[in-house]
Design a protein around this motif. Structure first.
Motif, PDB file in Angstrom:
ATOM      1  N   THR A 313      17.667  13.432  -7.869  1.00  0.00           N
ATOM      2  CA  THR A 313      18.502  14.452  -8.478  1.00  0.00           C
ATOM      3  C   THR A 313      17.672  15.623  -8.991  1.00  0.00           C
ATOM      4  O   THR A 313      16.505  15.458  -9.379  1.00  0.00           O
ATOM      5  CB  THR A 313      19.331  13.855  -9.629  1.00  0.00           C
ATOM      6  OG1 THR A 313      20.208  14.857 -10.139  1.00  0.00           O
ATOM      7  CG2 THR A 313      18.422  13.372 -10.755  1.00  0.00           C
ATOM      8  N   TYR A 315      19.334  17.662 -11.261  1.00  0.00           N
ATOM      9  CA  TYR A 315      20.127  18.004 -12.438  1.00  0.00           C
ATOM     10  C   TYR A 315      19.762  17.073 -13.593  1.00  0.00           C
ATOM     11  O   TYR A 315      19.080  16.057 -13.427  1.00  0.00           O
ATOM     12  CB  TYR A 315      21.624  17.883 -12.129  1.00  0.00           C
ATOM     13  CG  TYR A 315      22.068  18.714 -10.947  1.00  0.00           C
ATOM     14  CD1 TYR A 315      22.396  20.051 -11.093  1.00  0.00           C
ATOM     15  CD2 TYR A 315      22.181  18.145  -9.678  1.00  0.00           C
ATOM     16  CE1 TYR A 315      22.810  20.815 -10.014  1.00  0.00           C
ATOM     17  CE2 TYR A 315      22.598  18.894  -8.582  1.00  0.00           C
ATOM     18  CZ  TYR A 315      22.903  20.234  -8.764  1.00  0.00           C
ATOM     19  OH  TYR A 315      23.302  20.973  -7.701  1.00  0.00           O
ATOM     20  N   ASN A 316      20.260  17.434 -14.780  1.00  0.00           N
ATOM     21  CA  ASN A 316      20.031  16.569 -15.930  1.00  0.00           C
ATOM     22  C   ASN A 316      20.797  15.249 -15.790  1.00  0.00           C
ATOM     23  O   ASN A 316      20.337  14.215 -16.268  1.00  0.00           O
ATOM     24  CB  ASN A 316      20.469  17.287 -17.209  1.00  0.00           C
ATOM     25  CG  ASN A 316      19.590  18.493 -17.515  1.00  0.00           C
ATOM     26  OD1 ASN A 316      18.404  18.504 -17.160  1.00  0.00           O
ATOM     27  ND2 ASN A 316      20.151  19.509 -18.162  1.00  0.00           N
ATOM     28  N   ARG A 319      24.473  13.307  -9.770  1.00  0.00           N
ATOM     29  CA  ARG A 319      25.814  13.506  -9.223  1.00  0.00           C
ATOM     30  C   ARG A 319      26.278  12.262  -8.484  1.00  0.00           C
ATOM     31  O   ARG A 319      25.509  11.604  -7.805  1.00  0.00           O
ATOM     32  CB  ARG A 319      25.836  14.703  -8.273  1.00  0.00           C
ATOM     33  CG  ARG A 319      25.494  16.028  -8.908  1.00  0.00           C
ATOM     34  CD  ARG A 319      25.837  17.167  -7.993  1.00  0.00           C
ATOM     35  NE  ARG A 319      27.274  17.263  -7.774  1.00  0.00           N
ATOM     36  CZ  ARG A 319      27.830  18.119  -6.929  1.00  0.00           C
ATOM     37  NH1 ARG A 319      27.067  18.936  -6.192  1.00  0.00           N
ATOM     38  NH2 ARG A 319      29.139  18.165  -6.785  1.00  0.00           N
ATOM     39  N   ASP A 349      20.976  11.201  -7.007  1.00  0.00           N
ATOM     40  CA  ASP A 349      22.346  11.551  -6.636  1.00  0.00           C
ATOM     41  C   ASP A 349      22.832  10.575  -5.565  1.00  0.00           C
ATOM     42  O   ASP A 349      22.059  10.174  -4.684  1.00  0.00           O
ATOM     43  CB  ASP A 349      22.420  12.974  -6.086  1.00  0.00           C
ATOM     44  CG  ASP A 349      22.031  14.014  -7.126  1.00  0.00           C
ATOM     45  OD1 ASP A 349      22.180  13.718  -8.326  1.00  0.00           O
ATOM     46  OD2 ASP A 349      21.564  15.096  -6.740  1.00  0.00           O
TER      47      ASP A 349
END
Length: 452
Positions: A313, A315-316, A319, A349
């Protein structure tokens, strides 16, 4: 001039209230109350003598006169429970462009060979229907086309023609002149459906009704519409995909667990008698993140391909996306894979997809989903010719599912050489020549047996 009286109707359950509520007190749905004019006494048909209904003993009621007839499409007959019943009211719903009108116009070619069919359209002109009929190669001398939205005119045409089958496309475009409300309102849909039900039950005419759906995917209009009809059929599938799934959400004359599979082509809908082969066509070989599942749709075993993609991932929060499988169950399976399967998923993710636009709601798909996720996370393919099915518990244990022998026979018929199944409840299963049955008790064992 006196002000016309109005009331508020819930579009979900159809209940009536004298004032507006943010939440329906009956069904607890929010923002579903709409204001509609009340019917006046003059709009109610009076002076019509109706025969009084008398109670009858259950033992004196005969069911021998129930008549089923074939529609010309075996997949539709399967969903209806063996064919349509004379005098029944069938509602066909689905997304715009999914194939509802195409299906009903196609079956007219077969139905008109032994019966009269009145096709009523409130959305298309007669010329448009003729052009579509030519494209679908529908030709018959017993097919009558009527472009009308007034339900009273439709009833008069039915009395004049005396058809055996009536097709209404669609119920949301019909209106009753005596009801002072707009087309598609709660009152109009309910009154038009009552009229159609009276025509069908009183004269033994089979009525097929097309229903629109709203943005949430449920049938537009009052919920009471689904309660009034005898059968509710849903068309599923993406418009961009070629396959369509027909399901029965309600059927008073048969079971609701059967499905019909169709393929959309330029010449209309084509039946898919062997959907497993169609859904597995073009399946990649020796690619990580793909596994075959055998799920039961009614009495029919169906093989589908589950694909998963696991990537680091950026992102923090990682997903999670799923197509064809409930997202909440997919997130639960990801937690099981990390805790019980020993595969770290917290920083990755995860994307899950069922190929072909099929929706899997059976727990037997748990094990193939986890195997495809583990295969993608390890970047190692699953063994060639392997399929799997089984429910996975929160402790990582594999639990048995129904119709194991039917699933295995379908897996063997399609050329698979091995299958992973739960150990529990399958010890008395007879061996199958040419198919290696691998019984496992835990998720870790399944991953070790499946991944190269």
């Amino acid at each position: 001039m006196p002000k016309q009286k109005t009331a508020f109707f819930c579009s979900e359950c159809g209940n009536e209230y004298p004032r507006w509520h943010g939440q329906c007190p009956m069904c607890k749905a929010w923002n579903t109350l709409t204001e509609q004019p009340l019917e006046t006494k003059s709009s109610i048909v009076s002076g019509v003598s109706r025969p009084r209904s008398l109670p009858s003993l259950l033992s004196d009621i005969s069911v021998a006169d129930e008549v089923r007839f074939k529609t010309g499409m075996d997949e539709l007959d399967r969903v209806l429970g063996g064919g349509a019943v004379a005098g029944s009211l069938v509602l066909v719903a689905g997304e715009p462009g999914i194939g509802k009108s195409t299906l009903l116009l196609q079956i007219c070619d077969s139905l008109c060979r032994f019966s009269k069919v009145l096709y009523v359209s409130g959305e298309e002109s007669a010329r448009q229907i003729k052009l579509r009929a030519d494209r679908l190669r529908v030709e018959s001398q017993n097919l009558f086309i009527l472009t009308e939205t007034n339900i009273d005119e439709i009833e008069a045409a039915a009395e004049n023609i005396k058809p055996d089958i009536i097709i209404i496309d669609s119920i949301q475009t019909m209106y009753k002149p005596s009801v002072a409300s707009s087309h598609g309102s709660v009152t109009q849909v309910k009154e038009c459906a009552l009229t159609l039900m009276r025509i069908g039950k009183g004269s033994g005419i089979t009525v097929f009704v097309v229903g629109h759906v709203n943005k949430e995917g449920s049938i537009a209009g009052p919920k009471v519409l689904e309660h009034m009809v005898d059968c509710v059929l849903y068309f599923e599938g993406e418009r961009q995909m070629q396959y369509r799934i027909l399901r029965a959400a309600k059927n008073r004359y048969g079971a609701t667990h059967e499905i019909g599979v169709f393929e959309m082509r330029d010449t209309g809908l084509r039946e898919v008698p062997n959907p497993s082969e169609a859904l597995l066509s073009g399946r990649p070989r020796n690619v990580p993140g793909t596994c075959v599942v055998c799920t039961m749709e009614g009495s029919r075993p169906l093989l589908a391909e589950i694909q998963a993609l696991v990537t680091p991932t950026t992102y923090n929060y990682p997903r999670r996306m799923s197509n064809g499988i409930d997202l909440n169950r997919a997130m639960m399976l990801l937690a099981i894979l990390e805790k019980r399967g020993g595969r770290p998923m917290g920083g990755a993710d995860a994307y899950i997809n069922v190929v072909g636009g099929v929706t899997l709601d059976e727990t037997a798909a748990d094990l193939p989903v986890l195997l495809s996720l583990a295969s993608s996370q390890m970047d190692k393919p699953i063994k060639e010719g392997l399929a799997a099915f089984g429910e996975v518990g929160l402790a990582g244990e594999l639990r048995s599912v129904s119709a194991v022998e039917q699933r295995l026979l379908e897996i063997k018929r399609l050329g698979f050489t091995s299958c992973i199944i739960p150990y529990q409840g399958t010890r008395a299963l007879p061996p199958l020549d040419g198919l290696d049955i691998i019984r496992v008790k835990h998720l870790r064992q399944a991953i070790e047996q499946a991944i190269l």
